[in-house]
Write an enzyme that holds these catalytic residues in place. Structure first.
Site, mmCIF file in Angstrom:
data_model
loop_
_atom_site.group_PDB
_atom_site.id
_atom_site.type_symbol
_atom_site.label_atom_id
_atom_site.label_comp_id
_atom_site.label_asym_id
_atom_site.label_seq_id
_atom_site.Cartn_x
_atom_site.Cartn_y
_atom_site.Cartn_z
ATOM 1 N N HIS A 137 2.502 -3.968 0.473
ATOM 2 C CA HIS A 137 3.944 -4.176 0.510
ATOM 3 C C HIS A 137 4.206 -5.538 1.141
ATOM 4 C CE1 HIS A 137 3.359 0.363 1.333
ATOM 5 N NE2 HIS A 137 3.377 0.160 0.036
ATOM 6 N N HIS B 144 9.221 -1.761 -3.896
ATOM 7 C CA HIS B 144 8.064 -1.128 -3.287
ATOM 8 C C HIS B 144 7.033 -2.152 -2.802
ATOM 9 C CE1 HIS B 144 4.565 1.998 -3.924
ATOM 10 N NE2 HIS B 144 4.433 1.310 -2.813
ATOM 11 N N GLU C 60 -1.319 7.254 -2.584
ATOM 12 C CA GLU C 60 -1.216 6.377 -3.752
ATOM 13 C C GLU C 60 -2.582 5.978 -4.334
ATOM 14 O OE1 GLU C 60 2.680 4.056 -4.024
ATOM 15 O OE2 GLU C 60 1.787 3.383 -2.141
ATOM 16 N N HIS D 10 -3.496 -2.803 -3.051
ATOM 17 C CA HIS D 10 -2.071 -2.440 -3.119
ATOM 18 C C HIS D 10 -1.453 -2.731 -1.764
ATOM 19 C CE1 HIS D 10 1.701 -0.477 -3.573
ATOM 20 N NE2 HIS D 10 1.426 0.384 -2.605
HETATM 21 MN MN MN Z 1 2.782 1.623 -1.522
#
Ligand code: MN
Length: 242
Positions: A104, A172, A83, A102
């Protein structure tokens, strides 16, 4: 082939930030943090695919905004994060952004699937301003594995982020941006805290959020205090061996 090697003035701090985000419960085996290169603004620095708590200096790789590796790597470097396009496309569309997280982180997830914005419930989250942005990957490309696997998806995510500091990714996770490693780490940590508190408050009844002006004033005040928290977070992750 010309290469861009990691900005040595930022490597140690980026490694520490990886450890801190794990220690503070923002990332687990997955999730990542990048920083824009200090002298080559069209490149950024990000670990190779490694659990953030295990990242060391030699894992830090430079990528161009298309996600291509531009620094020299060796057999100790794993493959890139799938990603990494999240980072490149946000740096491309937001010249003011110098660092990206980034994750979760769990308390944020319910917001992304219910259409509720994350909104600043207390001064520590003033950076949320008028609220988080929302990205639904299905709107752009239909059914996927939910991952930002290419530049096209990265561009769609960056467009959804717009001028905001945080974009929720339905089903996500979320992505947070800032103007330094310290600031983006702070924002990622307090996005998670704010989500937990906002969920509790919403269960109690109608919530009074910070006004837009309160949020801006609080964010400016907190920006002058991040160093104090950073020193504490750094202490908790201890000395970092290379
Ligand atoms: Mn991710």
């Amino acid at each position: 082939m010309t290469t861009t090697e990691p900005d040595t003035s930022l490597v140690e701090k980026l490694v520490a930030a990886n450890r801190i985000l794990y220690d503070q419960g923002v990332v687990d085996g997955l999730g990542h943090i990048s920083v824009r290169h200090g002298t080559a603004a069209d490149t950024f620095m990000l670990s190779c695919s490694r659990a953030p708590a295990l990242v060391v200096a030699r894992d830090i790789v430079c990528y161009d905004l298309d996600g291509n590796t531009v620094s020299q790597t060796d057999e100790t470097n794993g493959r890139p994060y799938l990603e990494r396009f999240i980072h490149g496309e946000i740096y491309r569309t937001r010249p003011d952004v110098l660092a990206v997280v980034h994750s979760h982180s769990p308390s944020v997830i319910p917001f992304g699937v219910t259409g509720h914005r994350l909104r600043p419930i207390y001064h520590m989250a003033g950076f949320l301003g008028s609220g988080s942005a929302l990205f639904d990957i299905r709107t752009d490309v239909g059914d996927t594995d939910m991952l930002i696997r290419n530049s096209e998806l990265g561009r769609a995510l960056a467009a959804s982020l717009g001028a905001r500091t945080c974009v929720l990714m339905r089903g996500h996770g979320s992505t947070t941006v800032g103007n330094s490693i310290e600031q983006v780490v702070y924002r990622a940590i307090y996005a998670e805290h704010n989500a937990k508190l906002q969920t509790q408050a919403m269960a109690l009844g109608e919530v009074t959020y910070l006004s837009a002006q309160e949020a801006d004033l609080a964010a400016a005040a907190n920006d002058t205090q991040i160093g104090r928290s950073w020193d504490l977070w750094l202490r908790r992750v201890g000395k970092i061996e290379g």
